[in-house]
Design an enzyme around this catalytic site. Sequence first.
Site, PDB file in Angstrom:
ATOM      1  N   GLY A 189       0.829  -1.212   0.017  1.00  0.00           N
ATOM      2  CA  GLY A 189      -0.016   0.118  -0.031  1.00  0.00           C
ATOM      3  C   GLY A 189       1.009   1.152  -0.005  1.00  0.00           C
ATOM      4  N   LEU A 190       0.734   2.014  -1.008  1.00  0.00           N
ATOM      5  CA  LEU A 190       1.611   3.168  -1.140  1.00  0.00           C
ATOM      6  C   LEU A 190       1.755   4.010   0.056  1.00  0.00           C
ATOM      7  CD1 LEU A 190       3.782   4.448  -3.303  1.00  0.00           C
ATOM      8  CD2 LEU A 190       1.900   5.654  -4.175  1.00  0.00           C
ATOM      9  N   ASP A 191       2.790   4.399   0.608  1.00  0.00           N
ATOM     10  CA  ASP A 191       2.542   5.058   1.715  1.00  0.00           C
ATOM     11  C   ASP A 191       1.880   5.049   2.840  1.00  0.00           C
ATOM     12  OD1 ASP A 191       5.015   6.688   0.610  1.00  0.00           O
ATOM     13  OD2 ASP A 191       3.381   8.088  -0.382  1.00  0.00           O
ATOM     14  N   GLU A 192       1.548   3.611   2.826  1.00  0.00           N
ATOM     15  CA  GLU A 192       0.574   3.209   3.954  1.00  0.00           C
ATOM     16  C   GLU A 192       1.263   2.304   5.183  1.00  0.00           C
ATOM     17  OE1 GLU A 192      -2.772   1.554   2.445  1.00  0.00           O
ATOM     18  OE2 GLU A 192      -3.513   3.355   1.222  1.00  0.00           O
TER      19      GLU A 192
END
Length: 284
Positions: free
Chosen positions: A226-229
Amino acid sequence: MQKITILIHCKDQKSIIASVTNYIASIEGNIIYLDQHVDADENVFFMRLECELESEKWPIEAIKADFENNLALPFDMDWKIYPQKQKPRMALFVSKYDHCLYDILGRYSAGELPLEIPVIISNHEDLRKVAEQFAIPFYCVPFTKEIKEIGEKGQLELLDKYNIDFIVLARYMQIITPKLIEKYQNNIINIHHSFLPAFPGAKPYHSAFKRGVKIIGATSHYVTEGLDEGPIIEQDIARVTHSHSIEDFIMKGRDLERMVLARAIKLHAERKTMVYNNKTVVFL
């Protein structure tokens, strides 16, 4: 004298601390640090312990085997034991921005980071001279959508060659592949500004300036698909006012990125972070 660090998490239950401390006493160890946390919502126990061992009859592999049988199995623990003299090996991934790279290498050269940096990997040639200044091997591995699998293969070969324990994305401007994330789960650290999702795009500081924001920030976290998660390790903020220019915003943002990333790296290298359910427990 040997020093070791022990990280534990398991279901919260009676006698964990007493059992662990009694075990350390049984192997003639002296506890010099102990901290613990219970997540009441999840009923999970976390502990970090440092101890000194004077007796040479307890090599690290013997301790691990004994710990597994006498403590880990009865309490159903997830655990790790690290000799403190064994410094983790960190690979730096970079693109063209140099502010985080210079800061990390400066701290490393000054002996502020308890780790080794055997290699720097980039998708551009721009920062090769920086690596050469610090006498660290630099490899340019091109990485685009069209040659993603080739780039991934080159990265993995270098990481294996240099026996890398964890990776830091020092403003590396490419999305890490799922295969790399799986191999280095909770061992890839990223840094980014904290304007997302309000100000996406290529010029977030310009957008934030136009909106008149009063706080800017930076976040360092572990990389997940999850991008930047991913689980957050460290964050910080700086206040800004109407008197600051866009250039001031960018300068303050880069300062924050340097400081926050350096703190996250140090916490990880000192084995002070534990990840559970996409959150971190950070022992200070």
